[in-house]
Design a protein around this motif. Structure first.
Motif, PDB file in Angstrom:
ATOM      1  N   THR A 121      46.211  23.853 -20.630  1.00 39.10           N
ATOM      2  CA  THR A 121      45.914  22.932 -19.262  1.00 39.10           C
ATOM      3  C   THR A 121      46.191  21.586 -19.892  1.00 39.10           C
ATOM      4  O   THR A 121      46.794  21.159 -21.079  1.00 39.10           O
ATOM      5  CB  THR A 121      44.522  23.112 -19.031  1.00 39.10           C
ATOM      6  OG1 THR A 121      44.200  22.222 -17.734  1.00 39.10           O
ATOM      7  CG2 THR A 121      43.455  22.531 -19.976  1.00 39.10           C
ATOM      8  N   ASP A 122      46.121  20.537 -19.052  1.00 40.67           N
ATOM      9  CA  ASP A 122      46.510  19.153 -19.311  1.00 40.67           C
ATOM     10  C   ASP A 122      45.189  18.490 -19.611  1.00 40.67           C
ATOM     11  O   ASP A 122      44.077  18.723 -18.960  1.00 40.67           O
ATOM     12  CB  ASP A 122      47.208  18.510 -18.033  1.00 40.67           C
ATOM     13  CG  ASP A 122      46.417  18.420 -16.868  1.00 40.67           C
ATOM     14  OD1 ASP A 122      46.136  19.901 -16.449  1.00 40.67           O
ATOM     15  OD2 ASP A 122      46.076  17.685 -16.375  1.00 40.67           O
ATOM     16  N   ASN A 135      38.839  14.724 -20.115  1.00 43.87           N
ATOM     17  CA  ASN A 135      39.293  15.746 -18.884  1.00 43.87           C
ATOM     18  C   ASN A 135      39.959  16.552 -19.385  1.00 43.87           C
ATOM     19  O   ASN A 135      41.226  16.743 -19.697  1.00 43.87           O
ATOM     20  CB  ASN A 135      39.918  14.801 -17.812  1.00 43.87           C
ATOM     21  CG  ASN A 135      40.189  15.729 -16.645  1.00 43.87           C
ATOM     22  OD1 ASN A 135      39.609  16.947 -16.541  1.00 43.87           O
ATOM     23  ND2 ASN A 135      40.589  15.372 -15.614  1.00 43.87           N
ATOM     24  N   GLY A 181      41.520  19.536 -18.328  1.00 45.91           N
ATOM     25  CA  GLY A 181      41.823  20.674 -17.317  1.00 45.91           C
ATOM     26  C   GLY A 181      40.894  20.765 -16.220  1.00 45.91           C
ATOM     27  O   GLY A 181      40.666  21.952 -15.848  1.00 45.91           O
ATOM     28  N   GLY A 182      40.120  19.517 -15.915  1.00 48.53           N
ATOM     29  CA  GLY A 182      39.120  19.736 -14.704  1.00 48.53           C
ATOM     30  C   GLY A 182      37.582  19.836 -15.509  1.00 48.53           C
ATOM     31  O   GLY A 182      36.711  19.539 -14.601  1.00 48.53           O
TER      32      GLY A 182
END
Lengths: 339, 121
Positions: free
Chosen positions: A45-46, A201, A203-204
């Motif tokens: 994820t980012d 953060n 990925g959320g």
């Protein structure tokens, strides 16, 4: 001649004053805030980091190398990761790293507390489903049944750093807790480095340290389920806490009018039928919030509320129902509510 | 005063004036919100949000700037999360295409009370 000299002096004086002003303004613009931001890709994820500190750049690098290290511990798909090797072990007992042991200990506690409603041995089932490629294939029923037989967290035993499996085909998936473990570890490292203001953060999975440079709490938007990414339902305030959501809209596909989402029921091997689109768990324990957000979806709102009460968990949950209406549990708090 | 004195005054005053003007223009350029596209961590380009345009990103993604907002209008990745991301404008924000390692990000976002620092979920 004298007049000329004076003139030169006056004009040069002006130039130096102006240069001084220019220099000051340049310093002012770069020194007004020590906010350092960067994005990276880890845990599939980012990752977004914001650090308010004069050593921000060096700390960002340190955070990313920690992400890399933890990804290499918990990734189920990278052939060099510790988890990948555990899942393809050649002996029943494996000596694991401290991070693996700590995360597994926490994860197994949630498996036990939920009596297997949350089960980290779901990997044989979860690896059959593909919610990422855009394909809409439902795995073969026989394959799901055969994989389900391998799902049982009671066959995993952790004693210190010794991990023992009762069955050779038990495989672990820490996707429901590893990011929470990672954000807690990053936050701990930043604290030890003397950082007093940061936002992580993954990925959320949002985790905050201290206040923003403006002295106010960080604001965290709650994604509106099934809407464009970034469109929010509401906003909460966060300081030294984490705000972590799980939802059936995150990874899913539709087939024959039915929605298949990524939160799988370890008892059936299929996406869990739930009355929730999303659950957001706010607490000071990132790994707990991560696991609990998934548990809330698996349980549904009523059972999740009972579970939180019976376990005496110090959390605030925002339940988002199928109409995207939010209910706070135990109640809306002015410390957290941004509205 | 001699003619050369006037020339000297003119030159010595013009230089800082030019420097100051340049500094102000540069500051304005830096301070106004703009779109920064990065691919795999390296800057691909910096774009003015006020100028409508379509940007091809290595044939794998397409970013469209329209009416002061940027959005990902095409991606060759399977998930299409970036294409389903809300458009970003001067208030800030980012759109990420994870498989292609492409980030659209607003730099020097206008400070607004409404925009959260992060979004969960």
């Amino acid at each position: 001649m004298n007049m000329r000299k004076n003139l030169c002096k006056a004009v040069l004086g002006c130039i130096f004053s102006l240069a001084g002003v220019l220099l000051l303004s340049a310093c002012g613009s770069s020194g007004a805030s020590d906010l350092h931001e960067a994005e990276g890709y880890y845990f599939d994820t980012d990752v977004e980091l914001k650090i308010n500190d004069k050593n921000g750049e060096a700390l960002l690098k340190k955070c990313f190398s920690l992400c890399e290290e933890l990804e290499n511990t918990f990734s189920p798909s990278s052939s060099s990761s510790e988890l990948y090797k555990i899942n393809r072990r050649t002996s029943d007992t494996v000596t694991v790293s401290d991070d693996m042991a700590d995360c597994l200990e926490e994860a197994l506690t949630w498996c036990s507390r939920t009596d297997g409603a949350f089960d980290i041995t779901i990997y044989p089932v979860s690896s059959l489903w593909d919610f990422r490629s855009g394909k809409t294939e439902i795995p073969d029923e026989a394959a799901i049944d055969s994989a389900l037989a391998k799902v049982d967290y009671t066959k995993v035993h952790l004693d210190g750093n010794e991990l023992t499996f009762d069955s050779p085909d038990t495989m672990l998936d820490l996707g429901g807790i590893a990011k929470g473990y990672a954000s807690a570890k990053i936050k701990k490292m930043l604290k030890e480095e003397g950082v007093s203001s940061a936002l992580i953060n993954l990925g959320g999975n949002v985790s905050t340290l201290g206040l923003k440079s403006s002295g106010t709490k960080w604001t965290v938007g709650i994604q509106k389920p099934f809407a464009d990414r970034g469109e929010t339902l509401t906003t909460v305030k966060s300081s030294d806490s984490c705000v972590i959501s799980a939802g059936i809209y995150e990874r899913y596909f539709e087939k024959d009018g039915k929605l298949y989402h990524h939160i799988l029921d370890p008892k059936t091997g299929y996406p869990k039928e739930t009355d929730l689109n999303q659950a957001t768990v706010i607490s000071t324990d990132d790994a707990m919030s991560d696991a609990l957000s998934t548990i809330c979806i698996l349980y549904g709102q009523e059972k999740a509320e009972e579970f939180i009460k019976s376990q005496g968990l110090d959390v605030t949950v925002l339940f988002t129902d199928k109409n995207n209406n939010i209910t706070w549990f135990p109640e809306e708090s002015s410390d957290l509510s941004a509205s | 005063m001699k003619r050369n004195d006037w020339i000297l005054i003119a030159v010595l005053t013009l230089i800082p004036a030019i420097l100051l003007t340049g500094n102000i223009i540069a500051a304005q350029k830096i301070a106004s919100p703009c779109l920064v596209i990065t691919v795999d961590g390296s800057t691909f380009g910096i774009y003015d949000l006020n100028e409508d345009r379509i940007i091809d990103i290595n044939g794998k993604n397409t970013c469209t700037i329209k009416d002061g907002e940027a959005s990902m209008t095409y991606a060759d990745c399977p998930g299409q999360n970036c294409v389903h991301s809300a458009a970003i404008g001067k208030e800030g924000g980012s759109i990420v295409c994870l498989p292609n390692r492409v980030i659209l990000k607003i730099e020097n976002a206008a400070v607004t009370a409404e925009r959260p620092d992060a979004v969960t979920g």
